[in-house]
Design an enzyme around this catalytic site. Structure first.
Site, PDB file in Angstrom:
ATOM      1  N   GLU A   1      40.319  39.554  39.995  1.00 23.64           N
ATOM      2  CA  GLU A   1      40.656  39.579  38.638  1.00 23.64           C
ATOM      3  C   GLU A   1      42.311  39.459  38.654  1.00 23.64           C
ATOM      4  O   GLU A   1      42.835  40.816  38.920  1.00 23.64           O
ATOM      5  CB  GLU A   1      40.018  40.764  37.899  1.00 23.64           C
ATOM      6  CG  GLU A   1      40.578  40.563  36.488  1.00 23.64           C
ATOM      7  CD  GLU A   1      40.581  41.952  35.624  1.00 23.64           C
ATOM      8  OE1 GLU A   1      40.384  41.989  34.311  1.00 23.64           O
ATOM      9  OE2 GLU A   1      40.627  43.118  36.050  1.00 23.64           O
TER      10      GLU A   1
ATOM     11  N   HIS B   1      33.882  40.499  29.324  1.00 24.40           N
ATOM     12  CA  HIS B   1      33.774  41.757  28.627  1.00 24.40           C
ATOM     13  C   HIS B   1      35.052  42.234  28.115  1.00 24.40           C
ATOM     14  O   HIS B   1      35.160  43.383  27.341  1.00 24.40           O
ATOM     15  CB  HIS B   1      33.102  42.925  29.581  1.00 24.40           C
ATOM     16  CG  HIS B   1      33.830  42.933  30.905  1.00 24.40           C
ATOM     17  ND1 HIS B   1      34.140  42.105  31.658  1.00 24.40           N
ATOM     18  CD2 HIS B   1      34.365  44.283  31.305  1.00 24.40           C
ATOM     19  CE1 HIS B   1      34.934  42.608  32.582  1.00 24.40           C
ATOM     20  NE2 HIS B   1      35.047  44.044  32.430  1.00 24.40           N
ATOM     21  N   ASP B   2      36.240  41.624  28.644  1.00 21.53           N
ATOM     22  CA  ASP B   2      37.657  42.018  27.885  1.00 21.53           C
ATOM     23  C   ASP B   2      38.058  41.205  26.936  1.00 21.53           C
ATOM     24  O   ASP B   2      38.744  41.831  26.054  1.00 21.53           O
ATOM     25  CB  ASP B   2      38.483  42.118  29.366  1.00 21.53           C
ATOM     26  CG  ASP B   2      38.114  43.165  30.231  1.00 21.53           C
ATOM     27  OD1 ASP B   2      37.776  44.418  29.822  1.00 21.53           O
ATOM     28  OD2 ASP B   2      38.438  43.178  31.513  1.00 21.53           O
TER      29      ASP B   2
ATOM     30  N   ASP C   1      31.141  45.227  41.495  1.00 20.20           N
ATOM     31  CA  ASP C   1      32.522  45.102  40.771  1.00 20.20           C
ATOM     32  C   ASP C   1      33.083  46.441  41.657  1.00 20.20           C
ATOM     33  O   ASP C   1      32.655  47.524  41.667  1.00 20.20           O
ATOM     34  CB  ASP C   1      32.198  45.620  39.581  1.00 20.20           C
ATOM     35  CG  ASP C   1      33.476  45.068  38.612  1.00 20.20           C
ATOM     36  OD1 ASP C   1      34.744  45.000  38.973  1.00 20.20           O
ATOM     37  OD2 ASP C   1      33.315  44.317  37.376  1.00 20.20           O
TER      38      ASP C   1
ATOM     39  N   ASP D   1      38.456  44.303  40.746  1.00 18.58           N
ATOM     40  CA  ASP D   1      39.246  44.705  39.523  1.00 18.58           C
ATOM     41  C   ASP D   1      40.766  44.751  39.612  1.00 18.58           C
ATOM     42  O   ASP D   1      41.124  45.332  40.609  1.00 18.58           O
ATOM     43  CB  ASP D   1      38.788  46.201  38.835  1.00 18.58           C
ATOM     44  CG  ASP D   1      39.062  46.363  37.635  1.00 18.58           C
ATOM     45  OD1 ASP D   1      38.624  45.641  36.582  1.00 18.58           O
ATOM     46  OD2 ASP D   1      39.875  47.371  37.401  1.00 18.58           O
TER      47      ASP D   1
HETATM   48  C1  NOJ Z   1      39.686  45.211  34.082  1.00 20.74           C
HETATM   49  C2  NOJ Z   1      38.354  45.360  33.384  1.00 20.74           C
HETATM   50  O1  NOJ Z   1      37.595  44.172  33.451  1.00 20.74           O
HETATM   51  C3  NOJ Z   1      38.382  46.064  32.270  1.00 20.74           C
HETATM   52  O2  NOJ Z   1      37.191  46.203  31.442  1.00 20.74           O
HETATM   53  C4  NOJ Z   1      39.146  47.611  32.570  1.00 20.74           C
HETATM   54  O3  NOJ Z   1      39.238  48.169  31.284  1.00 20.74           O
HETATM   55  C5  NOJ Z   1      40.195  47.457  33.374  1.00 20.74           C
HETATM   56  N1  NOJ Z   1      40.459  46.443  34.538  1.00 20.74           N
HETATM   57  C6  NOJ Z   1      40.537  48.715  33.995  1.00 20.74           C
HETATM   58  O4  NOJ Z   1      39.761  48.925  35.007  1.00 20.74           O
END
Ligand code: NOJ
Ligand code: MG
Length: 536
Positions: free
Chosen positions: A260, A325-326, A104, A205
């Site tokens: 992402e 995870h988000d 990542d 990310d």
């Molecule tokens: C996306 C990530 O998946 C998330 O977990 C994170 O808080 C934010 N980007 C900031 O890096």
């Protein structure tokens, strides 16, 4: 198509990726946190699952304000997880088992404890001042109305030099300035560092956020006085950096990348696709979040998949992800989540038969669920800040459920987050022994995808089955084809598809034993049944 060379180059198209949240996968040193040695211990499990690559959420040194998405050293390993030797071990052991490793990479921001930021904030003349985004007050106020992703001002005043710095997320995560050429080349160096060590690719990310409008134009005001995020994301220069990034990656054989590209509900596949360029000059793949927001119905999934495929550039490769995870576990996505197991199975068959790389979030393969986290157990800063309106993201970052022993076999010590109370039944060991488990279905489908390569690279077309509650499609290559029929409803459903007489049963969600050997054009599917049929 089947030559070894093609397979090697396109492993990321044809393989299955497994997303590991390192804190929660396996704890080897009994400190309650997952670690790299723990992942190594579980590599055989991953091989037995049949996956081809793992993506690790960030494992770099970090004060963990945002669970490692706040980095202090891009070329090292967080001691919580081990050290660089452990990482090299992991890489070697994974590779020797034929597994790839995807890192990542957080290019948009660092931790406020990163030495670059400490230098940058130390004075206006510091050589690293320009590595971050600093602005003087505008008539004594914030430079503009840009907000963080969680609705606070994205500008924090630093009394040290009396200027504001910009952050898309927490104030502990200052955004980097990608217009600065030194910063850019430093980051390209970071990328090369990991490529030289042998990693197989990157998940980037929030990559669409790395540029913000040069003129700091105000964002327009939208619904309920919210600010539409127009000028602080999706700027054209993102594509320029992605092109440079891609050309570095292409210097090394068989590498991949996945970006992402978050967009709020209902998702925006056109935006996602934009960052895949012509299909071979920017991101290899990009997550399309509409898959997270789709309603549970065959019709809604049909629309979502159709729009996504249509948006992709001609040579762009799709990928699918349903949990992370988000945004939480898909098991608990729909209000009043009845038929959780049944739906998880339909989703598994969908994920593993669509055209596009499947991404599996750890634990989804056993049907893990969001955990009810009490206030005192909250780790995620967002949860701490916004409780009780928002409890944060801990619920779906809980320890992997390996067996029915203490702490679900994750650790002998109390884990950093509680284990779901269902762990006595929802766990790997238990499900391995059951033919009708979600895990057995995942295993079976992954093997099927390996054996019937049409499922990996074959073309895709929807089939009209005459029943809107059933999703059906065909994967085909040359004169062979595979038909998938998925019943999204809790009733038995009838479909009519001409030509099915030329097919035979390959796989079903419930049990093939119940299927007739000969097929006719009319089929009846039990509630939440799924069939995979193969042309003779
Ligand atoms: C996306 C990530 O998946 C998330 O977990 C994170 O808080 C934010 N980007 C900031 O890096
Ligand atoms: Mg540990």
């Amino acid at each position: 198509m089947s030559s070894n060379n093609t397979e090697q180059t396109y492993w990321w198209k044809y393989g299955v990726v497994y997303h590991i949240y390192p804190q929660s996968f396996m704890d080897s040193d009994e400190d309650g946190f997952g670690d790299l040695k723990g992942i190594i211990q579980k590599l055989d499990y991953l091989v037995s699952l049949g996956i081809d690559a793992v993506w690790l959420s960030p494992i770099y040194p970090s004060p963990m304000v945002d669970s490692g998405y706040d980095i202090t050293d891009y070329k090292n390993i967080n001691p919580l997880y081990g050290n660089i030797d452990d990482f090299m071990q992991l890489l070697a052991q994974a590779h020797s088992r034929g597994l790839k490793v995807i890192m990542d990479l957080v290019l948009n921001h660092t931790s406020d404890q990163h030495p670059w930021f400490l230098e940058s904030r130390s004075s206006k003349n510091n050589p690293k001042r320009g590595w971050y985004i600093w602005e003087p007050p505008k008539l004594g106020k914030k430079p503009n109305n840009w907000m963080t992703n969680f609705g606070q001002s994205a500008w924090t005043y630093d009394s040290f030099t009396n200027e504001y710095y910009y952050h898309s997320f927490f104030k502990e995560q200052p955004d980097l300035n990608w217009r600065n050429s030194e910063l850019r080349s430093e980051m390209y160096d970071v990328i090369r560092f990991w490529l030289e060590l042998g990693v197989d690719g990157f998940r980037l990310d929030v990559i669409n956020l790395i540029f913000k409008d040069k003129h700091l134009r105000k964002n327009p005001i939208g619904f309920l006085l919210s600010k539409k995020k127009v000028y602080n994301r999706n700027r054209p220069s993102v594509c320029e950096v992605l092109t440079e990034f891609r050309s570095i990656l292409d210097e090394y054989p068989h590498k991949t990348s996945v970006g992402e590209i978050y967009s709020p509900p209902p998702g925006d596949p056109d935006l996602t696709a934009r960052f895949q360029g012509n299909g071979s000059d920017m991101l290899h793949m990009a997550f399309d979040f509409s898959a997270f927001f789709s309603r549970w119905s065959a019709k809604a999934y049909y629309e979502m998949i159709k729009n996504y495929y249509q948006a992709l550039p001609k040579d762009g490769w799709p990928c699918f992800v349903f949990s992370n995870h988000d945004l939480g576990r898909s098991t608990n996505r729909w209000m009043f989540s009845f038929y959780k197991i049944e739906k998880a199975k339909v989703r598994a068959m969908l994920l593993l038969t669509l055209k596009g790389t499947p991404f599996i979030y750890y634990g989804d393969e056993i049907g893990m669920e969001n955990v009810n986290i009490s206030r005192s157990q909250i780790h995620d800063m967002y949860g701490k800040l916004f409780y009780p309106f928002y409890k944060g993201r801990d619920a779906y970052r809980t320890p992997m459920q390996w067996n029915s022993q203490i702490n679900a076999g994750f650790s002998k010590t109390r884990p950093w987050l509680p284990v779901h109370k269902n762990y006595k039944t929802i766990n790997v060991e238990n499900e391995e022994g059951r033919r009708d488990s979600i895990l057995s279905l995942y295993r079976g489908l992954i093997q099927l995808r390996k054996k019937y390569t049409i499922l990996q690279y074959g073309d895709f077309e929807f089939i009209d089955s005459g029943n809107p509650k059933v999703l059906s499609y065909r994967r085909y290559f040359e004169n062979k084809s595979i038909v998938v029929i998925l019943n999204f409803s809790n009733n038995s459903e009838k479909v009519e598809i001409s030509g099915l007489r030329d097919y035979s049963y390959l796989y079903s969600i419930s049990d093939l034993d119940n299927c007739d050997d000969t097929l006719s054009d009319i089929l009846v599917l039990k509630a939440f049944e799924g069939f995979i049929l193969s042309s003779k």
